[in-house]
Design a protein around this motif. Structure first.
Motif, short mmCIF file in Angstrom:
data_model
loop_
_atom_site.label_atom_id
_atom_site.label_comp_id
_atom_site.label_asym_id
_atom_site.label_seq_id
_atom_site.Cartn_x
_atom_site.Cartn_y
_atom_site.Cartn_z
N LYS A 262 0.85 -1.21 0.00
CA LYS A 262 0.00 0.00 0.00
C LYS A 262 0.87 1.25 0.00
CE LYS A 262 -4.11 -1.83 2.34
NZ LYS A 262 -5.01 -1.68 3.51
N ARG A 263 1.85 1.28 0.91
CA ARG A 263 2.76 2.44 0.94
C ARG A 263 3.48 2.58 -0.39
NH1 ARG A 263 3.72 0.98 6.69
NH2 ARG A 263 4.90 -0.73 5.79
N VAL A 266 1.34 4.27 -2.89
CA VAL A 266 1.27 5.71 -2.59
C VAL A 266 2.54 6.42 -3.09
CG1 VAL A 266 1.18 7.42 -0.72
CG2 VAL A 266 -0.29 5.39 -0.63
N HIS A 267 3.69 5.81 -2.86
CA HIS A 267 4.93 6.40 -3.40
C HIS A 267 4.90 6.44 -4.92
CE1 HIS A 267 7.66 7.15 0.02
NE2 HIS A 267 6.83 6.33 0.64
N ILE A 292 9.12 14.40 -1.13
CA ILE A 292 8.33 13.17 -1.19
C ILE A 292 7.57 12.97 0.11
CG2 ILE A 292 8.50 10.64 -1.32
CD1 ILE A 292 10.87 11.08 -3.30
N ALA A 293 8.26 13.20 1.25
CA ALA A 293 7.62 13.03 2.55
C ALA A 293 6.48 14.03 2.73
CB ALA A 293 8.65 13.19 3.67
N TYR A 296 3.58 12.79 0.71
CA TYR A 296 3.00 11.62 1.39
C TYR A 296 2.03 12.10 2.46
CZ TYR A 296 2.84 6.98 3.62
OH TYR A 296 2.42 5.77 4.13
N LEU A 299 -1.14 13.39 1.01
CA LEU A 299 -2.05 12.33 0.57
C LEU A 299 -2.76 11.68 1.75
CD1 LEU A 299 -0.07 10.68 -2.38
CD2 LEU A 299 -2.08 12.17 -2.49
N PHE B 305 -4.23 4.17 4.80
CA PHE B 305 -2.91 3.54 4.77
C PHE B 305 -2.06 4.18 5.86
CE2 PHE B 305 -0.88 7.15 2.65
CZ PHE B 305 -1.95 7.76 2.01
N TRP B 309 4.57 7.10 7.76
CA TRP B 309 5.83 6.86 7.04
C TRP B 309 6.69 8.12 7.02
CZ3 TRP B 309 7.97 9.29 2.76
CH2 TRP B 309 9.19 8.74 2.32
#
Lengths: 315, 315
Positions: A262-263, A266-267, A292-293, A296, A299, B305, B309
Motif C-alpha cells: 500500500k505504501r 502511494v509512493h 516526497i515526505a 506523502y 495524501l 494507509f 511513514w
C-alpha cells in the motif's frame, strides 16, 4: 536493496497545447531509473546510440545509477515524437525512430543477476522474457506493458505475466487484455494467471492495488495545479513503488506485507505526480526525499476520514 | 432534521447493452428522496401527471417522504428515454417528453419553508431561484445542475451558485462552466462565486470535496462487480450526502465541520454505488442502514494507509 530495470532510453520531442520540448531525455527506463535512484541504487540495462548526449550520462553518474548494463552502440538513439491534446490525457504519436533499439537484446552483467528487485519496463515481451531467463531468482519482479504488445504479441505477453509477482496496467490496458466489462472481473482474470498483485494505474485518479489474497486498496492522486507533460508518469510511478520497496527489509520468505505494498503504491502516485510538473525528467532533478515526505503527508491528509462512523441506533 | 428536495420526477425507459427497463420510476427528485429517506424525513416538491402510477406514490408513503408539495396535474408525467453504451459511462438521450413538467413552478407548502436542509436538484436555474425565494433561511443549501443549464442558462445558473452553500458538479461540468484546464483552477473559480464547498463527482472514481477554507478531500469509490444502470447515481449521491448530514446536529452557527462534510461525501459515494446495482430505484427498496454501514467500513478499509511513514534518515 538495489533495483534492476530493463527498458527503453530515448530522446523525446513532446508538444503540448502550451509548450514544446525537443529531444529531451525520455524512455521508460530513464524515468524509472531517475525516480527510483532517489531511494536506492539502480542498475540500468538499456541501449543508446553514439549520438546520446554525454550530459545525460553524466547526470546518471551523479546519481546512484549503475550503467554497467547500458549498451552504447554505433548509430542513433531511439527517438519518439508526440503531441498532447487540450485535456493532456490523450496524445498522438507523430513519429517513432527505433535506431539502435531495433537490434536490442538485454545482456545482464554478472553483477546484476542476483539483484533482488526487478522492473521490466514496457519493452517487447520477448525481451522481457530474455531478462527473466538471465535472472533465476529475484525477490520481487514487477512488469509493465503497453497497448502495442497487448495487440501484437499477446501470447508472449501472457507468458511473461505468468512469471511475475506484480503486474502494472492502466485501466484501458486491463479492458483491452481481458475484454471484461468491469475492472474487478478483468483484474480477477489477470490474478488468475499468476501475479500476486495487480496495480491498475488511473492517471489523475490515482491507482488501485489488488491482491490474490483479496486485498483491495484505492490510493488517492495528488491534484496538480498544472500538468506540464504527463509523459513518463507511469514509469516514474513504478520507480516510486520499487524505490520505496527497496528501502525495506522484506519478510523472511522474500514477500512484502500488504501494508508495504500500500505504501509502495502511494509512493508510486507521488513520483508519478511530480514527474508531470515539468518536461522530461526535469522535476526529478531537484526533487528531494523531503518533498516526497511532504506529499506523502498531503495524501494522508486528503484521503483519510473518520473510520468509526456507525448508524445512530447501533452506536 | 428534515430535508427538502425540489426536482424532477419522471418515468424512465433505459436500455443498456445487457437489458432494458420500461417506464420505471426516475427523475432526480425520485432518486434523491428514496436515498435520503433511509436517513430521515424528506419533503418532496415536484410535479407528476394524472398517469403517474399509484404504486410509486404508495411506495413513497411507506417511507418518511412527505408528499404535501407533490403536485398532481391533469396530463402526462415527464418521460425520458436513454441508451447506455458498452462502457456504461456514456449515454444517448433518445427522447424527452416534458408533459406536465413543462409548466411546473415549485410551490412550497408553509410547513416546508423552514426546512433546515435544502437540495436543489438539476432543474432549470429559474425554478431553483423560485425555491430559494420561498425559503429565506435554511441551515444548508446544496445545488446540483447539468450540462444543459451550463450551456443554455449560464447567467441564471451563476446567480443560483452565488446563493448556495454546497455546489455539486461532475468533472466535465466544472470544465464546461469554468473553462479552466485544471480541476483545481476550475474549483477555485467556483468557490470564488460564493459556495463554501464544491463537490466534484468523478463517477466510478469517487468524489472530491473542496472547501473555501482550503480543505481538499478525495473520497474513494466502491468498486462494483457489475453496473446494471448508472442512472440516478449523482442524485442518490446527493441523497446520501444530505441524508447523512440530516442525522447530525450542526454547529451552533448552523455550519457543519469539515469532518462532517467528509463523512457526508463518503455516504454520497455509498448511495451512488448502491443505486447502480439495479435499474431505477430498485436497489434502494431493499437497502438497509446495515448495508450502508458495511460499505462505509469497506471504504475505510480500502482507502486508509499508514499515516506515519517517514524517510529513513528522518526517523
Amino acid at each position: 536493496m538495489s533495483i534492476l530495470v530493463v527498458g527503453s532510453v530515448a530522446l523525446d520531442t513532446v508538444e503540448t497545447p502550451f509548450a514544446r520540448k525537443e529531444e529531451a531525455l525520455g524512455g521508460a527506463a530513464s524515468y524509472f531509473s531517475t525516480a527510483a535512484s532517489l531511494y536506492n541504487q539502480v542498475n540500468l540495462v538499456a541501449v543508446v546510440g553514439s549520438d546520446f548526449p554525454r550530459e545525460y550520462l553524466d547526470f546518471w553518474r551523479s546519481r546512484p545509477i549503475n550503467l554497467a548494463g547500458l549498451q552504447i552502440r554505433e548509430g542513433r538513439t531511439f527517438r519518439w515524437v508526440a503531441r498532447y491534446h487540450m485535456d493532456m490525457n490523450t496524445r498522438d504519436t507523430l513519429d517513432t525512430q527505433l535506431g539502435v533499439y531495433a537490434g536490442f537484446h538485454p545482456v545482464l552483467p554478472d553483477e546484476h543477476r542476483s539483484c533482488p528487485l526487478l522492473f521490466l519496463a514496457n519493452i517487447q515481451p520477448e525481451l522481457q522474457m530474455e531478462v527473466l531467463e538471465q535472472m533465476p531468482r529475484t525477490c520481487l519482479t514487477v512488469l509493465d506493458t503497453m497497448e502495442l504488445w497487448i495487440k501484437t504479441t499477446r501470447p508472449q505477453l501472457t507468458e511473461v505475466i505468468k512469471r511475475v509477482d506484480v503486474l502494472l496496467m492502466s485501466e484501458e490496458e486491463v479492458r483491452q487484455y481481458t475484454n471484461q466489462p468491469s475492472i474487478l472481473g478483468g483484474v480477477r482474470h489477470l490474478l488468475g494467471l499468476g501475479p500476486e498483485f495487480v496495480v491498475v494505474k488511473l492517471g489523475s485518479y490515482g491507482a488501485l492495488l489488488f491482491g490474490a489474497d483479496g486485498t483491495y486498496f484505492s490510493a488517492p492522486a495528488h491534484p496538480l495545479e498544472e500538468v506540464i507533460d504527463p509523459t513518463g508518469a507511469g514509469d516514474a510511478f513504478a520507480g516510486g513503488m520499487l524505490g520505496y520497496l527497496s528501502t525495506l527489509e522484506s519478510e523472511p520468505d522474500g514477500r512484502y506485507s500488504i501494508d508495504d505494498l500500500k505504501r509502495a503504491v502511494v509512493h508510486g502516485n507521488i513520483l508519478g505526480s511530480f514527474v508531470c510538473e515539468d518536461f522530461s525528467i526535469e522535476r526529478l532533478r531537484t526533487l528531494t526525499m523531503d518533498d516526497i515526505a511532504a506529499r506523502y503527508q498531503a495524501l494522508v491528509a486528503c484521503s483519510h476520514f473518520d473510520p468509526h462512523w456507525l448508524p445512530m441506533r447501533i452506536r
